[in-house]
Design a protein around this motif. Structure first.
Motif, PDB file in Angstrom:
ATOM      1  N   SER A 151       0.837  -1.213   0.000  1.00 26.99           N
ATOM      2  CA  SER A 151       0.000   0.000   0.000  1.00 26.99           C
ATOM      3  C   SER A 151       0.868   1.258   0.000  1.00 26.99           C
ATOM      4  N   SER A 205       0.634   4.010  -2.989  1.00 24.44           N
ATOM      5  CA  SER A 205       0.301   5.387  -2.614  1.00 24.44           C
ATOM      6  C   SER A 205       1.413   6.359  -2.994  1.00 24.44           C
ATOM      7  N   CYS A 226       1.009   9.484  -5.589  1.00 22.30           N
ATOM      8  CA  CYS A 226       1.357  10.878  -5.264  1.00 22.30           C
ATOM      9  C   CYS A 226       2.327  11.457  -6.293  1.00 22.30           C
ATOM     10  N   THR A 276      -7.326  10.704  -5.259  1.00 27.76           N
ATOM     11  CA  THR A 276      -8.270   9.760  -4.646  1.00 27.76           C
ATOM     12  C   THR A 276      -8.601   8.607  -5.589  1.00 27.76           C
ATOM     13  N   VAL A 290      -5.483   6.216  -6.004  1.00 34.92           N
ATOM     14  CA  VAL A 290      -5.252   5.359  -4.844  1.00 34.92           C
ATOM     15  C   VAL A 290      -6.335   4.293  -4.753  1.00 34.92           C
ATOM     16  N   THR A 291      -7.583   4.684  -4.992  1.00 36.63           N
ATOM     17  CA  THR A 291      -8.687   3.730  -4.933  1.00 36.63           C
ATOM     18  C   THR A 291      -8.494   2.585  -5.926  1.00 36.63           C
ATOM     19  N   ILE A 338      -5.101   0.269  -5.020  1.00 34.58           N
ATOM     20  CA  ILE A 338      -5.074  -0.661  -3.881  1.00 34.58           C
ATOM     21  C   ILE A 338      -6.153  -1.733  -3.967  1.00 34.58           C
ATOM     22  N   VAL A 388      -3.563  -2.071   4.942  1.00 32.98           N
ATOM     23  CA  VAL A 388      -3.613  -1.253   3.727  1.00 32.98           C
ATOM     24  C   VAL A 388      -3.895   0.200   4.072  1.00 32.98           C
ATOM     25  N   SER A 389      -4.828   0.436   4.992  1.00 35.03           N
ATOM     26  CA  SER A 389      -5.170   1.807   5.367  1.00 35.03           C
ATOM     27  C   SER A 389      -4.001   2.491   6.075  1.00 35.03           C
ATOM     28  N   VAL A 448      -1.505   3.540   3.277  1.00 32.44           N
ATOM     29  CA  VAL A 448      -2.027   4.682   2.511  1.00 32.44           C
ATOM     30  C   VAL A 448      -2.035   5.939   3.372  1.00 32.44           C
ATOM     31  N   LEU A 486      -0.100   9.496   2.458  1.00 35.27           N
ATOM     32  CA  LEU A 486      -0.888  10.699   2.202  1.00 35.27           C
ATOM     33  C   LEU A 486      -0.607  11.794   3.223  1.00 35.27           C
TER      34      LEU A 486
END
Length: 252
Positions: free
Chosen positions: A173, A177, A181, A193, A196-197, A200, A238-239, A242, A246
């Motif tokens: 992730s 990410s 970027c 957004t 990234v969506t 992943i 994963v979160s 990311v 970010l």
């Protein structure tokens, strides 16, 4: 094969299916049919998402038992289907036990998708979900490249390091990410957004959630909650990856 070898062969079938993500009900049904075809007496099994317990009584009245912990692994439907076909042929007496054992060894070594197809699946899946979730054509094109680079990292870079599944998910992730970027920085037309969506989506545990719910509805609570916890931890990893990238990107 003698009885002990037949018992080990049945266990090998169940272990291979579990390692490749087969459903618990399918595993129990398959090994029971194979055990009956090989005349194993008083055969019993108990399958969880990360382990198999098997017992059988041999003709000399000794009890054969095996227990092994098996980590949760990615799904390989091609190998599962081949083993199902093998089990049907064993039941139909089209294979001798020795021939079946040789065929199982071949199945365990087969590759059911080429590297090129896997790369395309990563890339096309990322682009498709990016577009579905509101991305533009250019966002989808960027997500296509992200998916390709994620596959490259997953197949060629990550295996060189002895990482746990948790660290693997976090680093994947972070990789996606960071690239997203950079894409947005050099190509302002792209939306971060959406990139990234789409990027992943290959890391998210959708199958684990579905299987966990199915196990819970089938009253297999240990396997159901095991799958749900696995999915929750994967999504959390994963979160985390990311979120870290970010946060740094916004700070910079």
């Amino acid at each position: 094969m003698n009885e002990r070898e037949c018992f080990d062969f049945v266990y090998d079938i169940g272990e291979t299916m579990l390692k490749n993500g087969a459903e618990i009900v399918r595993i129990e049904s398959t090994i029971r049919h194979v055990a009956d075809a090989l005349d194993l007496q008083e055969f019993d099994s108990f399958v969880l998402i990360n382990g198999i317990f098997m017992t059988a009584r041999l003709k000399d009245q000794t009890v054969q038992a095996r227990v092994r912990d098996i980590p949760i692994s990615p799904i390989n439907l091609g190998r599962i289907e081949e083993i199902n076909t093998l089990s049907r042929r064993i039941v139909e007496k089209k294979y001798t036990p020795e021939e079946a054992k040789e065929r199982l060894a071949v199945i365990k070594q087969e590759h059911f998708a080429s590297s090129g197809l896997k790369f395309f699946a990563y890339a096309f899946g990322s682009a498709s979900f990016c577009y579905i979730f509101g991305g533009t054509f250019w966002d989808a094109a960027g997500a296509f490249v992200l998916g390709f680079l994620l596959a490259f990292y997953s197949f060629f870079i990550a295996p060189k390091f002895n990482m746990s599944q948790i660290i693997w998910n976090i680093t994947c992730s972070i990789w996606v990410s960071t690239l997203a970027c950079l894409f947005v920085h050099f190509f302002p037309v792209l939306q971060l957004t959406s990139l990234v969506t789409g990027g992943i989506i290959s890391l998210l545990p959708g199958v684990a959630v579905v299987n966990g719910i199915r196990y819970l509805f089938n009253e297999d609570y240990s396997s159901g909650w095991g799958q749900m916890i696995y999915a929750l931890i994967t999504a959390l990893c994963v979160s985390v990856g990311v979120g870290l990238v970010l946060t740094v990107f916004n700070w910079l």
